[in-house]
Design a protein around this motif. Sequence first.
Motif, PDB file in Angstrom:
ATOM      1  N   MET A   1     -18.061  14.421  26.100  1.00 32.44           N
ATOM      2  CA  MET A   1     -17.915  15.570  26.972  1.00 32.44           C
ATOM      3  C   MET A   1     -16.516  16.151  26.788  1.00 32.44           C
ATOM      4  SD  MET A   1     -18.324  15.762  31.059  1.00 32.44           S
ATOM      5  CE  MET A   1     -19.127  17.234  31.568  1.00 32.44           C
ATOM      6  N   TYR A   2     -16.460  17.451  26.685  1.00 35.82           N
ATOM      7  CA  TYR A   2     -15.187  18.143  26.531  1.00 35.82           C
ATOM      8  C   TYR A   2     -14.846  18.931  27.782  1.00 35.82           C
ATOM      9  CZ  TYR A   2     -15.339  16.956  21.632  1.00 35.82           C
ATOM     10  OH  TYR A   2     -15.363  16.265  20.450  1.00 35.82           O
ATOM     11  N   TYR A   3     -13.518  19.021  28.042  1.00 36.63           N
ATOM     12  CA  TYR A   3     -13.018  19.730  29.209  1.00 36.63           C
ATOM     13  C   TYR A   3     -12.098  20.859  28.763  1.00 36.63           C
ATOM     14  CZ  TYR A   3     -14.241  15.139  31.128  1.00 36.63           C
ATOM     15  OH  TYR A   3     -14.891  13.976  31.452  1.00 36.63           O
ATOM     16  N   ARG A   4     -12.014  21.879  29.573  1.00 40.59           N
ATOM     17  CA  ARG A   4     -11.046  22.949  29.348  1.00 40.59           C
ATOM     18  C   ARG A   4      -9.736  22.548  30.009  1.00 40.59           C
ATOM     19  NH1 ARG A   4     -14.346  28.362  30.542  1.00 40.59           N
ATOM     20  NH2 ARG A   4     -12.912  29.294  29.057  1.00 40.59           N
ATOM     21  N   ILE A   5      -8.668  23.213  29.640  1.00 36.43           N
ATOM     22  CA  ILE A   5      -7.344  22.824  30.121  1.00 36.43           C
ATOM     23  C   ILE A   5      -7.232  22.906  31.647  1.00 36.43           C
ATOM     24  CG2 ILE A   5      -6.286  25.103  29.787  1.00 36.43           C
ATOM     25  CD1 ILE A   5      -3.746  23.488  28.812  1.00 36.43           C
ATOM     26  N   GLU A  34     -13.834  25.445  16.662  1.00 37.39           N
ATOM     27  CA  GLU A  34     -13.790  26.105  15.351  1.00 37.39           C
ATOM     28  C   GLU A  34     -13.841  27.623  15.476  1.00 37.39           C
ATOM     29  OE1 GLU A  34     -16.570  24.537  12.552  1.00 37.39           O
ATOM     30  OE2 GLU A  34     -16.127  22.478  13.127  1.00 37.39           O
ATOM     31  N   SER A  35     -14.563  28.106  16.460  1.00 36.14           N
ATOM     32  CA  SER A  35     -14.733  29.551  16.600  1.00 36.14           C
ATOM     33  C   SER A  35     -13.573  30.236  17.320  1.00 36.14           C
ATOM     34  CB  SER A  35     -16.037  29.844  17.336  1.00 36.14           C
ATOM     35  OG  SER A  35     -16.010  29.236  18.620  1.00 36.14           O
ATOM     36  N   SER A  36     -12.695  29.455  17.950  1.00 34.46           N
ATOM     37  CA  SER A  36     -11.553  30.039  18.654  1.00 34.46           C
ATOM     38  C   SER A  36     -10.407  29.041  18.663  1.00 34.46           C
ATOM     39  CB  SER A  36     -11.944  30.400  20.096  1.00 34.46           C
ATOM     40  OG  SER A  36     -12.111  29.220  20.858  1.00 34.46           O
ATOM     41  N   ILE A  37      -9.331  29.401  19.314  1.00 35.45           N
ATOM     42  CA  ILE A  37      -8.196  28.480  19.402  1.00 35.45           C
ATOM     43  C   ILE A  37      -8.213  27.696  20.710  1.00 35.45           C
ATOM     44  CG2 ILE A  37      -6.738  29.837  17.867  1.00 35.45           C
ATOM     45  CD1 ILE A  37      -5.307  30.864  20.438  1.00 35.45           C
ATOM     46  N   GLN A  38      -9.310  27.769  21.428  1.00 35.63           N
ATOM     47  CA  GLN A  38      -9.419  27.100  22.722  1.00 35.63           C
ATOM     48  C   GLN A  38      -9.356  25.583  22.553  1.00 35.63           C
ATOM     49  OE1 GLN A  38     -13.123  27.730  24.823  1.00 35.63           O
ATOM     50  NE2 GLN A  38     -12.066  27.653  26.773  1.00 35.63           N
ATOM     51  N   ARG A  39      -8.514  24.964  23.360  1.00 37.57           N
ATOM     52  CA  ARG A  39      -8.363  23.513  23.326  1.00 37.57           C
ATOM     53  C   ARG A  39      -9.593  22.851  23.938  1.00 37.57           C
ATOM     54  NH1 ARG A  39      -3.685  25.987  24.606  1.00 37.57           N
ATOM     55  NH2 ARG A  39      -1.770  25.291  23.615  1.00 37.57           N
ATOM     56  N   GLN A  40      -9.952  21.690  23.374  1.00 37.86           N
ATOM     57  CA  GLN A  40     -11.036  20.884  23.925  1.00 37.86           C
ATOM     58  C   GLN A  40     -10.502  19.482  24.167  1.00 37.86           C
ATOM     59  OE1 GLN A  40     -13.991  21.357  20.751  1.00 37.86           O
ATOM     60  NE2 GLN A  40     -15.241  22.473  22.234  1.00 37.86           N
ATOM     61  N   TYR A  41     -10.467  19.087  25.410  1.00 37.70           N
ATOM     62  CA  TYR A  41      -9.968  17.768  25.791  1.00 37.70           C
ATOM     63  C   TYR A  41     -11.152  16.862  26.062  1.00 37.70           C
ATOM     64  CZ  TYR A  41      -5.631  20.334  26.535  1.00 37.70           C
ATOM     65  OH  TYR A  41      -4.520  21.115  26.364  1.00 37.70           O
ATOM     66  N   ASP A  42     -11.032  15.611  25.605  1.00 38.13           N
ATOM     67  CA  ASP A  42     -12.061  14.632  25.924  1.00 38.13           C
ATOM     68  C   ASP A  42     -11.452  13.549  26.809  1.00 38.13           C
ATOM     69  OD1 ASP A  42     -10.575  13.070  24.150  1.00 38.13           O
ATOM     70  OD2 ASP A  42     -12.105  13.068  22.593  1.00 38.13           O
ATOM     71  N   ASP A  43     -12.214  12.523  27.104  1.00 44.66           N
ATOM     72  CA  ASP A  43     -11.730  11.458  27.990  1.00 44.66           C
ATOM     73  C   ASP A  43     -10.502  10.757  27.410  1.00 44.66           C
ATOM     74  OD1 ASP A  43     -13.664  11.917  29.969  1.00 44.66           O
ATOM     75  OD2 ASP A  43     -15.131  10.665  28.924  1.00 44.66           O
ATOM     76  N   PHE A  44     -10.442  10.631  26.090  1.00 46.53           N
ATOM     77  CA  PHE A  44      -9.280  10.032  25.438  1.00 46.53           C
ATOM     78  C   PHE A  44      -8.023  10.838  25.749  1.00 46.53           C
ATOM     79  CE2 PHE A  44      -6.371   9.930  21.809  1.00 46.53           C
ATOM     80  CZ  PHE A  44      -6.125   8.575  21.685  1.00 46.53           C
ATOM     81  N   ASP A  45      -8.116  12.162  25.616  1.00 39.81           N
ATOM     82  CA  ASP A  45      -6.976  13.034  25.894  1.00 39.81           C
ATOM     83  C   ASP A  45      -6.553  12.941  27.359  1.00 39.81           C
ATOM     84  OD1 ASP A  45      -6.767  14.264  23.267  1.00 39.81           O
ATOM     85  OD2 ASP A  45      -8.604  15.346  23.777  1.00 39.81           O
ATOM     86  N   VAL A  46      -7.522  12.925  28.256  1.00 40.96           N
ATOM     87  CA  VAL A  46      -7.222  12.830  29.692  1.00 40.96           C
ATOM     88  C   VAL A  46      -6.491  11.526  29.984  1.00 40.96           C
ATOM     89  CG1 VAL A  46      -8.240  12.670  32.001  1.00 40.96           C
ATOM     90  CG2 VAL A  46      -9.137  14.340  30.356  1.00 40.96           C
ATOM     91  N   ARG A  47      -6.957  10.436  29.381  1.00 36.72           N
ATOM     92  CA  ARG A  47      -6.296   9.135  29.582  1.00 36.72           C
ATOM     93  C   ARG A  47      -4.867   9.164  29.059  1.00 36.72           C
ATOM     94  NH1 ARG A  47      -9.857   6.190  27.149  1.00 36.72           N
ATOM     95  NH2 ARG A  47      -8.695   5.698  25.281  1.00 36.72           N
ATOM     96  N   ARG A  48      -4.644   9.773  27.893  1.00 38.73           N
ATOM     97  CA  ARG A  48      -3.292   9.867  27.331  1.00 38.73           C
ATOM     98  C   ARG A  48      -2.382  10.701  28.220  1.00 38.73           C
ATOM     99  NH1 ARG A  48      -0.438   8.262  23.694  1.00 38.73           N
ATOM    100  NH2 ARG A  48       0.028  10.272  22.867  1.00 38.73           N
ATOM    101  N   ILE A  49      -2.888  11.810  28.736  1.00 41.86           N
ATOM    102  CA  ILE A  49      -2.086  12.658  29.619  1.00 41.86           C
ATOM    103  C   ILE A  49      -1.690  11.887  30.866  1.00 41.86           C
ATOM    104  CG2 ILE A  49      -2.142  14.722  31.078  1.00 41.86           C
ATOM    105  CD1 ILE A  49      -3.961  15.972  28.836  1.00 41.86           C
TER     106      ILE A  49
END
Length: 141
Positions: A1-5, A34-49
């Motif tokens: 699952m991906y999240y927006r910022i 790929e279609s835009s520069i929009q960031r996609q965060y997953d659970d790994f990214d959330v944990r790191r933050i």
Amino acid sequence: MYYRIGQVARQVGLTEKRIREYEEEGLINPKRRESSIQRQYDDFDVRRIKQIKSLIHERGLTLAGIKALLAVAPCWEIIECDNRMHCPAFIDPRKKCWTIREELRTDNQCMGHCDRCPKYIVRNITVSPLFDKTPPLIRLE
């Protein structure tokens, strides 16, 4: 699952600007659509933050301090490693895991893809010595 910022910001209790700052400092590397520069965060990214936020607010580190720590500490001290005795980087700590991986032409991954690893993200940071060279002791007679 991906999240927006915005979703991530609410989840971790930080502003979007602060999360972007973590990325600018090279501490996180979210995927991009790929279609835009929009960031996609997953659970790994959330944990790191959350971990970065904890290092700053609970342990008193700065972003520069976190980057310096990542640059000098071995990966098994940064990432909870269950398999360190079999890890080529632990066996030969003078080499970086991503160089060993290239040499062995293996897909051995300790935590995921290198581009998401905290050590790999800060690989180009050079840390100068913290102290000047200590002069030799002079014996007084």
